[in-house]
Design a protein around this motif. Structure first.
Motif, PDB file in Angstrom:
ATOM      1  N   ALA A 290      95.741   0.058  15.132  1.00  0.00           N
ATOM      2  CA  ALA A 290      96.741  -0.931  15.209  1.00  0.00           C
ATOM      3  C   ALA A 290      96.763  -1.702  13.912  1.00  0.00           C
ATOM      4  CB  ALA A 290      96.144  -2.107  16.240  1.00  0.00           C
ATOM      5  N   ILE A 291      97.217  -0.714  13.093  1.00  0.00           N
ATOM      6  CA  ILE A 291      97.328  -1.407  11.512  1.00  0.00           C
ATOM      7  C   ILE A 291      98.473  -0.537  10.993  1.00  0.00           C
ATOM      8  CG2 ILE A 291      96.262  -1.268   8.969  1.00  0.00           C
ATOM      9  CD1 ILE A 291      93.635  -1.582  10.238  1.00  0.00           C
ATOM     10  N   LYS A 292      99.293  -1.050  10.166  1.00  0.00           N
ATOM     11  CA  LYS A 292     100.386  -0.305   9.661  1.00  0.00           C
ATOM     12  C   LYS A 292     100.081   0.681   8.696  1.00  0.00           C
ATOM     13  CE  LYS A 292     103.572  -4.185   9.531  1.00  0.00           C
ATOM     14  NZ  LYS A 292     104.530  -5.210   8.698  1.00  0.00           N
ATOM     15  N   ALA A 293     101.038   1.790   8.693  1.00  0.00           N
ATOM     16  CA  ALA A 293     100.619   2.890   8.146  1.00  0.00           C
ATOM     17  C   ALA A 293     100.303   2.893   6.339  1.00  0.00           C
ATOM     18  CB  ALA A 293     101.548   4.210   8.380  1.00  0.00           C
ATOM     19  N   ASN A 294     101.326   2.005   5.769  1.00  0.00           N
ATOM     20  CA  ASN A 294     101.327   1.719   4.519  1.00  0.00           C
ATOM     21  C   ASN A 294     100.064   1.241   4.142  1.00  0.00           C
ATOM     22  OD1 ASN A 294     101.716  -0.757   5.667  1.00  0.00           O
ATOM     23  ND2 ASN A 294     103.869  -1.336   4.518  1.00  0.00           N
ATOM     24  N   GLU A 295      99.478   0.319   4.749  1.00  0.00           N
ATOM     25  CA  GLU A 295      98.052  -0.402   4.653  1.00  0.00           C
ATOM     26  C   GLU A 295      97.160   0.622   4.497  1.00  0.00           C
ATOM     27  OE1 GLU A 295      97.668  -3.455   3.621  1.00  0.00           O
ATOM     28  OE2 GLU A 295      99.700  -4.162   4.321  1.00  0.00           O
ATOM     29  N   VAL A 296      97.032   1.613   5.299  1.00  0.00           N
ATOM     30  CA  VAL A 296      96.022   2.814   5.275  1.00  0.00           C
ATOM     31  C   VAL A 296      96.222   3.465   4.147  1.00  0.00           C
ATOM     32  CG1 VAL A 296      95.169   4.964   6.627  1.00  0.00           C
ATOM     33  CG2 VAL A 296      95.965   2.870   7.739  1.00  0.00           C
ATOM     34  N   ILE A 297      97.533   3.830   3.819  1.00  0.00           N
ATOM     35  CA  ILE A 297      97.608   4.421   2.466  1.00  0.00           C
ATOM     36  C   ILE A 297      97.356   3.925   1.137  1.00  0.00           C
ATOM     37  CG2 ILE A 297      99.618   5.542   1.420  1.00  0.00           C
ATOM     38  CD1 ILE A 297     101.121   5.971   3.707  1.00  0.00           C
ATOM     39  N   LYS A 298      97.433   2.605   1.285  1.00  0.00           N
ATOM     40  CA  LYS A 298      97.059   1.771   0.108  1.00  0.00           C
ATOM     41  C   LYS A 298      95.602   2.105   0.088  1.00  0.00           C
ATOM     42  CE  LYS A 298     100.709  -1.548   0.070  1.00  0.00           C
ATOM     43  NZ  LYS A 298     101.098  -3.036   0.609  1.00  0.00           N
ATOM     44  N   THR A 299      94.905   1.889   1.174  1.00  0.00           N
ATOM     45  CA  THR A 299      93.333   1.624   1.231  1.00  0.00           C
ATOM     46  C   THR A 299      92.863   3.250   0.718  1.00  0.00           C
ATOM     47  OG1 THR A 299      93.491   0.402   2.963  1.00  0.00           O
ATOM     48  CG2 THR A 299      91.327   1.584   2.522  1.00  0.00           C
ATOM     49  N   MET A 300      93.581   4.265   1.234  1.00  0.00           N
ATOM     50  CA  MET A 300      93.299   5.591   0.801  1.00  0.00           C
ATOM     51  C   MET A 300      93.374   5.826  -0.794  1.00  0.00           C
ATOM     52  SD  MET A 300      94.559   7.747   4.065  1.00  0.00           S
ATOM     53  CE  MET A 300      93.973   9.317   3.293  1.00  0.00           C
ATOM     54  N   MET A 301      94.509   5.266  -1.220  1.00  0.00           N
ATOM     55  CA  MET A 301      94.582   5.405  -2.712  1.00  0.00           C
ATOM     56  C   MET A 301      93.702   4.749  -3.466  1.00  0.00           C
ATOM     57  SD  MET A 301      98.901   4.810  -2.811  1.00  0.00           S
ATOM     58  CE  MET A 301      99.084   4.935  -4.655  1.00  0.00           C
ATOM     59  N   LYS A 302      93.057   3.659  -3.172  1.00  0.00           N
ATOM     60  CA  LYS A 302      92.025   3.006  -3.686  1.00  0.00           C
ATOM     61  C   LYS A 302      90.811   3.803  -3.638  1.00  0.00           C
ATOM     62  CE  LYS A 302      93.488  -1.744  -2.531  1.00  0.00           C
ATOM     63  NZ  LYS A 302      93.390  -2.994  -1.847  1.00  0.00           N
ATOM     64  N   MET A 303      90.609   4.349  -2.661  1.00  0.00           N
ATOM     65  CA  MET A 303      89.598   5.365  -2.390  1.00  0.00           C
ATOM     66  C   MET A 303      89.554   6.641  -3.152  1.00  0.00           C
ATOM     67  SD  MET A 303      88.893   4.980   1.652  1.00  0.00           S
ATOM     68  CE  MET A 303      87.746   6.306   1.737  1.00  0.00           C
ATOM     69  N   GLY A 304      90.758   6.992  -3.738  1.00  0.00           N
ATOM     70  CA  GLY A 304      91.250   8.098  -4.648  1.00  0.00           C
ATOM     71  C   GLY A 304      91.609   9.130  -3.858  1.00  0.00           C
ATOM     72  N   VAL A 305      92.058   9.146  -2.600  1.00  0.00           N
ATOM     73  CA  VAL A 305      92.805  10.059  -1.694  1.00  0.00           C
ATOM     74  C   VAL A 305      94.390   9.820  -1.650  1.00  0.00           C
ATOM     75  CG1 VAL A 305      92.648  11.131   0.594  1.00  0.00           C
ATOM     76  CG2 VAL A 305      90.595  10.303  -0.445  1.00  0.00           C
ATOM     77  N   MET A 306      94.934  10.708  -1.992  1.00  0.00           N
ATOM     78  CA  MET A 306      96.428  10.558  -1.955  1.00  0.00           C
ATOM     79  C   MET A 306      97.074  11.360  -0.812  1.00  0.00           C
ATOM     80  SD  MET A 306      97.110   8.985  -4.636  1.00  0.00           S
ATOM     81  CE  MET A 306      98.754   9.086  -4.709  1.00  0.00           C
ATOM     82  N   ALA A 307      97.641  10.632   0.141  1.00  0.00           N
ATOM     83  CA  ALA A 307      98.199  11.452   1.184  1.00  0.00           C
ATOM     84  C   ALA A 307      99.288  10.824   1.913  1.00  0.00           C
ATOM     85  CB  ALA A 307      96.898  11.214   2.536  1.00  0.00           C
ATOM     86  N   THR A 308     100.291  11.443   2.622  1.00  0.00           N
ATOM     87  CA  THR A 308     101.324  10.873   3.023  1.00  0.00           C
ATOM     88  C   THR A 308     101.329  10.376   4.712  1.00  0.00           C
ATOM     89  OG1 THR A 308     102.205  12.886   3.786  1.00  0.00           O
ATOM     90  CG2 THR A 308     103.062  11.918   1.672  1.00  0.00           C
TER      91      THR A 308
END
Length: 851
Positions: A290-308
């Motif tokens: 129940a979270i916006k997808a862009n928030e998940v993408i930002k968190t993954m970028m902070k973890m060093g994972v790039m994904a669409t």
């Protein structure tokens, strides 16, 4: 047209029944009440009356001058109250609009103009009088049109003004009611609060918990016994009602409501249990949290994972992301979806079902002919080469009861088909020819039956032929631990003849007796489960799967999944080709409606919805794709590891067959042909006719196409001629295997073999400045020939290998010297020849190798 009542006619016209009755009375139509039948003539009379009432009569009935529309709509207005709850006020708005038909007026003007034009042609009337008359007519027509337009505008303005006044009055009334209701509720609330307040004690000391702005402890009970939401004190204060200002409501009719919504975000975070499969897309993961997808993408970028948003991520990465957001990650097991599909309820009633009998044995021992006699058909005559190359499933109504038979191939190439037949059967009939005895496929059938743990009934066939020896069959099977009952074992032996029908009834009795001992039962209700025996693509029908239902009832329209394919059952056909609506346990049917050809041996499952079937099918396809990609990566690594080595040659083939089982058997048999130097490589295999894409693939990979009971279409034949691709057609599997074996043999290098043709013993050694060392020899065996290679042996050990330099008898050069004759032998560039050595003459020749 069916007759209708006045009430039904009013519903169609969307007018009240009372109003329709009034209009019928005005039109002169007599009806007794709302339940009377109204005829078509009465409807036409009512229509004529209404047209006449709206200015449509006579010849102008088809073009009304004006139309009056009345509409009534209801709206709801929400007003805030002092207690924090919104009040809803219903407002009814009535509208009346009158539209003028300008086309009628224009038509009248056109007709007048035509009359004027005709008057102009009259020569008896003077020009001045005609001009005055035309001007007068034009003026009158223009005045009439202007008067009609002005009247229509005035009526429209009056109606809009009346509607605006009605709406304003309704809003004023609603606002007044809301103000009165709010005032009464505020007074009642103040009275209740004053009555509920106890006498004020002395003011206690303030504690940190009671300090303003502090949030109340979660779960604390209020004075009314309810649990209070864990929100801050400032948020609670926003719910308190304040004194409304005097100018809050405007005369314009618009209700002024607070812009702030009533919901306040909880101060405590909400934790969720997020189920994570092996792979999941970023968008699906965000949806489950129940979270916006862009928030998940930002968190993954902070973890060093790039994904669409649509890119899949693995289970471990998804687990870290879920834990980063404070939720609980639940990893799904690999086969949890399949386990959920296969799960059955324990309270389903089971009923007796027919036995499933598989006929197995060596090729050409009479399996299909035996089944033909039982079915009273001629299936074996239609098989290519007289051998069965498909799994045939039939349900036969015998005098002893209903039995489902499965006929399996006996050729060595169809091992996988026999294994599938043994795994889905209850009883195995092992057919052994009395004149042939136990053969390799007979032993293999016994092994399949033991692996599946099913009982065996031996049918000793062809007892009518000369030279039949049933006792020899019993002895040979006894060596394979298949002991007859008359010898103290547990296997029933029946002597039968598929040609004369002798012993067939006894064989069926033995099968049904064995079925009664097994007490075969299966549930007939619930979701059906079956197994795919065979599959193919048929023109006009698409993917067709031969399915044996194991439990439940398969019905037309059921959503199904088979292996990696899914769909919905479009049609069911029994073994005779007759369309049926349902199929129960132990009944073989052909199923139409799958998305593609399933694999032979796959389980067919009926699921709750097609969405569930699609989900599981895509999940299985993803797993298969991952395994295939991993295999491809391994193959690439093997290719790089073999660089610099002498790689073997391959016969590239593309296999197309009529059914999935034949394609599988042909592919496996071809893959086993070859040696280390040359082997068969099956580029692709499939089901269906040969298409242009198959020819293109064969041209790109320099492969041959093998068509097994299929043919190439027109486009494929044209492409075959243009690209020079060779297509070979077969209907018998061993012919295809023999041809491919010959192709592989042609690619093998011939084997070089040596044969000793003569042996000479050195008796004397002569030294010559012209010829070097010459050995005086006596030929003891064979023939010494000029031009053949020789070896020099000393004490039976080869010390030199070379060519003959000279071969003489006395002083003459000769081509050969036979045994028992003396000669002189000179070896090229070798002089260390001693008395007692042996000179061996041999020949080399090539021998063709076989794959």
């Amino acid at each position: 047209m069916a007759e209708v009542t006045v009430t039904q006619f009013a519903e169609v016209l969307k007018v009240p029944v009372d109003r329709l009755l009034t209009q019928l009375g005005e039109a002169g139509i007599k009806v007794g009440g709302a339940d009377d039948i109204i005829s078509e003539e009465a409807k036409m009379e009512l229509l004529t009356h209404l047209r006449r009432a709206h200015g449509r009569h006579g010849e102008d009935a088809a073009a009304p001058r004006k139309i009056t529309l009345q509409r009534k709509s209801q709206q709801e207005i929400k007003l805030a109250s002092t207690l924090g709850r919104a009040r809803t006020v219903a407002v009814e708005v009535r509208r009346k609009k009158t539209y003028l038909n300008r086309s009628v007026i224009e038509e009248e003007q056109r007709q007048r103009q035509e009359v004027v034009d005709k008057l102009r042609t009259v020569e008896d009337v003077t020009g001045q009088e005609q001009e005055q008359e035309r001007a007068e007519n034009d003026r009158r027509a223009a005045e009439q049109i202007e008067r009609d337009r002005i009247e229509a505008d005035e009526r429209r303005v009056q109606e809009e003004a009346a509607r605006a006044r009605a709406e304003a009055d309704a809003r004023d009334a609603a606002e007044q009611q809301a103000r009165d209701r709010t005032e009464r509720e505020r007074e009642r609330a103040d009275a209740e609060r004053r009555a509920a307040e106890p006498p004020r004690p002395s003011k206690p000391a303030r504690t940190p918990e009671s300090a303003p702005g502090r949030a109340q402890a979660p779960g604390a009970a209020t004075k009314y016994g309810r649990q209070e939401l864990h929100v801050s004190a400032n948020a609670k204060a926003s719910f308190k009602k304040k004194q409304q200002p005097a100018g809050r409501y405007r005369r314009s009719g618009q209700v002024q409501v607070e812009a702030r919504h009533g919901f306040v975000e909880p101060t405590a975070p909400v934790k969720r249990d997020v189920q994570i499969p092996e792979t999941i897309t970023v968008g699906e993961l965000a949806n489950r949290m129940a979270i916006k997808a862009n928030e998940v993408i930002k968190t993954m970028m902070k973890m060093g994972v790039m994904a669409t948003i649509n890119q899949p991520i693995d289970q471990d990465t998804a687990t870290l992301v879920v834990e980063e957001f404070g939720h609980t990650a639940i990893a799904l097991k690999e086969d949890q979806l399949e386990e959920q599909l296969l799960a059955t309820s324990a309270d389903i009633e089971v009923l007796p079902r027919p036995p499933v009998v598989t006929i197995m044995g060596h090729v050409d021992h009479g399996k299909t002919s035996l089944l033909d006699h039982i079915r009273t058909t001629k299936v074996a005559a239609g098989e290519a080469g007289g051998i069965t190359q498909h799994i045939g499933a039939y349900q036969v109504q015998t005098p002893k009861g209903l039995i489902t038979f499965i006929d399996t191939p006996g050729h060595a190439a169809f091992t996988a088909m026999r294994a599938r037949g043994a795994n889905v059967t209850d009883i195995v009939i092992l057919v052994v020819a009395a004149d042939d005895g136990v053969m390799p496929q007979t032993i293999e059938a016994i092994q399949h039956a033991r692996a599946a743990e099913v009982p065996i009934v031996v049918a000793v066939n062809k007892i009518d032929k000369h030279g039949a020896d049933p006792d020899r069959v019993r002895n040979d099977l006894g060596k394979q631990n298949v002991i007859p009952e008359e010898w103290g074992g547990d296997v029933m032996f029946v002597n039968v003849s598929a040609k004369t029908g002798e012993g067939i009834d006894k064989l069926l009795e033995s099968v049904l007796l064995q079925a009664e001992v097994l007490d075969l039962k299966a549930p007939t209700t619930g979701l059906a489960v079956g197994v795919v025996l065979e599959s193919s693509i048929e023109k006009g029908r698409g993917p067709v799967a031969t399915v044996l239902v194991k439990r439940g009832t398969l019905k037309t329209g059921d959503p199904i999944i088979a292996g990696q394919e899914f769909g919905r059952v479009r049609a069911l056909f029994d073994a005779l080709g007759k369309q049926v609506q349902t199929a129960g346990p132990a009944q073989p049917v052909q199923v139409l409606g799958l998305s593609d050809v399933p694999g032979a041996g796959d389980d067919l499952l009926v699921v709750e919805s097609e969405r569930k079937a699609r989900e599981v099918a895509l999940y299985r396809q993803g797993k298969y794709r991952d395994v295939r990609l991993a295999g491809a990566t391994k193959k690439v690594e093997d290719v790089f590891s073999q660089l610099g080595e002498n790689a073997g040659q391959f016969v590239n083939l593309i296999v197309k067959a009529d059914v999935q089982g034949s394609a599988e058997a042909l592919r496996d048999s071809l893959s086993r042909i070859g040696t280390d130097e040359a082997s068969v490589k099956v580029i692709a295999s499939g089901v269906g006719g040969i298409t242009e894409s198959d020819v293109s693939l064969a041209a790109a990979s320099r492969a041959r196409i093998i068509g097994f009971n299929v043919r190439a279409d027109g486009a494929a034949r044209s492409a075959m001629k243009d690209q020079g691709v060779e297509i070979n057609y077969y209907s018998i599997i061993y012919e295809a295997l023999d041809d491919v074996r010959s192709w592989v043999t042609g690619m093998l290098k011939p084997e070089i073999k040596e044969q000793i043709v003569g042996l000479a013993e050195v008796r004397e050694v002569f030294r010559s400045s012209k010829f070097g060392t010459v050995a005086g020899c006596l030929v003891t065996e064979g023939v010494i020939k000029r031009g053949n290679p020789v070896r020099v042996l000393r004490e039976n050990v080869v010390i030199h290998q070379g060519e003959l330099d000279s071969l003489r008898r006395f002083k003459d050069d000769v081509g050969e010297v036979r045994g028992g004759t003396e000669c002189g032998i000179g070896v090229v560039k070798y002089n260390d020849i001693r008395v007692g050595d042996q000179i061996e003459c041999f020949a080399r020749f090539e021998v063709a190798r076989s794959a």
